[in-house]
Write a protein that holds these residues in place. Structure first.
Motif, mmCIF file in Angstrom:
data_model
loop_
_atom_site.group_PDB
_atom_site.id
_atom_site.type_symbol
_atom_site.label_atom_id
_atom_site.label_comp_id
_atom_site.label_asym_id
_atom_site.label_seq_id
_atom_site.Cartn_x
_atom_site.Cartn_y
_atom_site.Cartn_z
ATOM 1 N N THR A 273 0.863 -1.356 0.051
ATOM 2 C CA THR A 273 0.051 0.120 -0.183
ATOM 3 C C THR A 273 0.865 1.321 0.045
ATOM 4 O O THR A 273 0.520 2.231 -0.758
ATOM 5 N N LEU B 239 -6.056 -0.251 -2.316
ATOM 6 C CA LEU B 239 -5.161 -0.102 -3.348
ATOM 7 C C LEU B 239 -5.897 1.070 -4.252
ATOM 8 O O LEU B 239 -5.322 1.869 -4.869
ATOM 9 N N LEU B 240 -7.310 0.812 -4.986
ATOM 10 C CA LEU B 240 -7.903 1.548 -5.561
ATOM 11 C C LEU B 240 -7.920 3.110 -5.141
ATOM 12 O O LEU B 240 -7.567 4.210 -5.657
ATOM 13 N N CYS B 241 -8.255 3.058 -3.695
ATOM 14 C CA CYS B 241 -8.479 4.362 -3.016
ATOM 15 C C CYS B 241 -7.140 5.029 -2.848
ATOM 16 O O CYS B 241 -6.878 6.310 -3.119
ATOM 17 N N GLY C 106 -5.731 -2.933 -8.272
ATOM 18 C CA GLY C 106 -6.461 -3.520 -7.323
ATOM 19 C C GLY C 106 -6.987 -5.067 -7.733
ATOM 20 O O GLY C 106 -7.324 -6.022 -6.895
ATOM 21 N N THR D 27 -4.275 4.742 -4.513
ATOM 22 C CA THR D 27 -3.717 5.344 -5.825
ATOM 23 C C THR D 27 -4.508 6.512 -6.288
ATOM 24 O O THR D 27 -3.701 7.489 -6.694
ATOM 25 N N THR D 28 -5.722 6.527 -6.264
ATOM 26 C CA THR D 28 -6.291 7.654 -6.589
ATOM 27 C C THR D 28 -5.970 8.810 -5.864
ATOM 28 O O THR D 28 -5.852 10.091 -6.241
ATOM 29 N N ALA E 96 2.417 6.495 -7.176
ATOM 30 C CA ALA E 96 1.489 7.212 -7.584
ATOM 31 C C ALA E 96 1.576 8.748 -7.579
ATOM 32 O O ALA E 96 1.392 9.679 -8.217
ATOM 33 N N ASN F 93 -6.060 3.211 -13.029
ATOM 34 C CA ASN F 93 -4.859 2.872 -12.779
ATOM 35 C C ASN F 93 -5.064 1.818 -11.362
ATOM 36 O O ASN F 93 -4.641 0.743 -11.136
ATOM 37 N N GLY F 94 -5.659 2.467 -10.312
ATOM 38 C CA GLY F 94 -5.892 1.926 -9.173
ATOM 39 C C GLY F 94 -6.740 0.812 -9.148
ATOM 40 O O GLY F 94 -6.683 -0.230 -8.567
#
Length: 475
Positions: A342, A420-422, A390, A424-425, A349, A385-386
Motif C-alpha cells: 500500500t 489499493l484503488l482508493c 486492485g 492510488t487515486t 502514484a 490505474n487503481g
C-alpha cells in the motif's frame, strides 16, 4: 629545441600525476615537497617556470595539498592570466580561504580579466563582505558591479549588457553599419532594439527583416512594437518560462524606469534551464538546492538533515497510524504483509503525478485555465490505474488462498483491492495538486516531490488501508 623543452631541461624533474576525486597519490608527495622547498627558499621564477608546464587542474590540486600559508604565498606569485585558470578550478571554499587582504588586489585583476558571467559566479562564492570589498575595487568594471547589485537568480544577474540599441529615427542602412561596427564587441546579434529619445525600449527589429528593408527606411516604420521585455528583478525561472512560451531567442531586460539595460541571450537561457533542472533534481531528491559536489561535511549535513528529519517525522506519523491498529494486526497478522504494498503504491502514484505537474509548471505548459481539466484527467487516470492494480492484487490474494490457508480470502481480496484503488487515486490527486498550490503561493513546486509527497502519501496510504481492512475484512 622549443622554449618549453629548454625550460624543462633546466628545471629539476618535478611532475604531478592527476589525482582522482577525494584521493591523494603517494607518488605526488615528492613533487609536493619540492614545491614546498622552492616556496620556502623564495625561488619564485624557477617555480613559475615549472608550473607553466603544468595543467591548471594539476596546479589547483597541488595548491590544495600545500599548507595554507604556502598556498597563499604561491598564489600571490602567480601572474594574473594563469591565476584565472587556476581560480576557475578551485572549489568555492578554497577560493575563499586563499583570499586575504593582501590578495584582494590580485583577485581584482583576475576578475577584471574574466567574462562578467564567470566573474559574478566566482563573486557569489565569496563571503558577502569580501565580495563587496572586491566590487569596490572594480570601479572600471561597470558590468560586473552592475550585475552584482541584483539579487541572485534574477534577470539582472544573468543578463548580457552587450546589445545593439538604436533610436527610432535611425534608418535601416545606418543600423546595418552600426551592427558592423559592433561586430567585434558583440559576437552574435539576432535582434536590434529600438528606443525612444529617452532610451526606453519601444520595439525590436529582427536582423533578417533589417537586411531586407530599404536602406533609407526608418526603424520606426519596420519595427515590431509589440515588444515583450522582462524587469531586471524578475526571477530567472520566470524569464525562461516566458521565453519558452513566446518562443523567444533573446529576451530584453529593462530597468525600473523602462530603460533597456541588457538582454538574455540563447546561451544564457540554456544555462538557466540547466541550473533550474539541477535545482529541481536536488529538491526532488530531498536535498538542498545549494548543495554542491565539493561541499564540506558540515554543509552536506546542513543541507540534507532538515529533509531527513522531515522524512523521519512523516515516517513516525505513519508508524503511529500502524500502532493505533495494533489490535487489528493481532487479530489478523496477514494484514501486515500488505502494508508495504500500500505504501509503495501510494508513493509511486504521488511521485508520478507530481513530477508531471512540476514539469508542466516549469515549462509553462500548465495554464491557469487548464488546471481543472488537467486534474480531472489525473483523477480518471488514477482511478483506472487503481482499478487495474486492485483487480490484480485481489486476484493474487485469491490464488494464494489455494496454497496458503487464509481466513475469509474473498473479504481479504475485496479489502486489499479497494484500499489499493482508493490509495492510488487519492495519492495521485495529492501529487498533482500540491505542486500547483505551492507554485501559487510562491514556493518552488519541486519541493513537493521530495519528502513531502512521499511522507504524506505514506500516512494516507496506511490510514486508508486499515480503514478498508477494518470495514470489509474485520468488520
Amino acid at each position: 629545441m622549443s622554449k618549453a623543452e629548454t625550460m624543462a631541461s633546466a628545471l629539476p624533474e618535478i611532475v604531478w600525476t592527476r589525482e582522482p576525486a577525494q584521493e591523494h597519490l603517494e607518488g605526488n608527495d615528492a613533487a609536493l615537497a619540492s614545491v614546498r622547498d622552492m616556496i620556502k627558499a623564495g625561488n619564485r621564477q624557477d617555480l613559475l617556470d615549472l608550473l607553466k608546464l603544468w595543467d591548471p587542474t594539476d596546479v589547483m590540486q597541488m595548491l590544495t595539498r600545500l599548507r595554507l600559508k604556502h598556498a597563499r604565498k604561491l598564489f600571490k606569485w602567480l601572474p594574473a592570466n594563469p591565476s584565472i585558470k587556476v581560480v576557475a578550478e578551485l572549489s568555492p571554499e578554497f577560493r575563499s580561504i586563499l583570499m586575504e587582504e593582501s590578495t584582494l588586489d590580485q583577485f581584482r585583476d583576475i576578475l577584471a580579466g574574466l567574462d562578467p558571467e564567470d566573474a559574478i559566479e566566482i563573486l557569489n562564492e565569496f563571503p558577502e563582505d569580501a565580495a563587496d570589498e572586491l566590487i569596490a575595487r572594480l570601479p572600471d568594471v561597470e558590468d560586473i558591479a552592475t550585475r552584482a547589485s541584483y539579487a541572485d537568480d534574477t534577470a539582472g544577474r544573468v543578463m548580457a549588457r552587450k546589445f545593439v540599441a538604436l533610436p527610432e529615427a535611425c534608418t535601416a542602412g545606418e543600423a546595418v553599419e552600426q551592427m558592423r561596427a559592433e561586430a567585434d564587441r558583440i559576437r552574435k546579434v539576432f535582434t536590434v532594439y529600438v528606443t525612444d529619445t529617452d532610451g526606453r525600449l519601444t520595439g525590436t527589429v529582427e536582423v533578417g527583416k533589417l537586411l531586407l528593408a530599404p536602406a533609407d527606411a526608418p526603424l520606426s516604420s519596420i519595427m515590431n512594437r509589440d515588444v515583450i521585455s522582462v524587469s531586471a528583478d524578475m526571477d530567472q525561472e520566470e524569464v525562461l518560462r516566458l521565453a519558452r512560451k513566446r518562443d523567444m531567442r533573446t529576451v530584453p531586460v529593462v530597468g525600473a524606469d523602462g530603460h533597456l539595460v541588457g538582454r538574455i541571450t540563447p546561451k544564457q537561457l540554456t544555462r538557466i534551464a540547466s541550473d533550474e533542472a539541477n535545482e529541481d533534481m536536488l529538491l526532488m531528491s530531498g536535498v538542498s538546492a545549494e548543495s554542491r559536489p565539493d561541499d564540506t561535511v558540515f554543509r552536506i549535513v546542513r543541507g540534507r538533515l532538515p529533509w531527513l528529519l522531515a522524512g523521519l517525522l512523516g515516517a513516525s506519523v505513519a508508524a503511529t497510524v500502524v500502532g493505533s491498529y495494533e489490535d487489528q494486526l493481532a487479530e489478523a497478522a496477514i494484514l501486515a504483509a500488505f502494508i508495504p504494498v500500500t505504501m509503495s503504491m501510494a508513493g509511486n502514484a504521488g511521485l508520478q503525478a507530481s513530477a508531471v505537474a512540476v514539469q508542466g509548471i516549469a515549462t509553462g505548459a500548465l495554464w491557469s485555465g487548464d488546471i481543472v481539466f488537467r486534474l480531472l484527467k489525473e483523477f480518471l487516470a488514477a482511478l483506472l490505474n487503481g482499478t487495474v492494480a486492485g483487480i490484480i492484487l485481489g486476484t493474487l490474494v485469491m490464488l494464494a488462498s489455494f496454497v496458503v490457508p487464509l481466513e475469509a480470502p474473498l473479504d481479504l481480496a475485496l479489502a486489499t483491492s479497494l484500499s489499493l484503488l482508493c490509495v492510488t487515486t487519492i495519492a495521485a490527486m495529492v501529487g498533482a495538486t500540491i505542486p500547483i498550490i505551492l507554485d501559487k503561493i510562491g514556493i518552488d513546486p519541486a519541493m513537493a516531490i521530495g519528502v513531502f509527497i512521499t511522507s504524506s502519501n505514506d500516512v494516507l496510504g496506511v490510514l486508508i488501508f486499515f480503514l478498508m481492512a477494518t470495514t470489509f475484512y474485520l468488520g
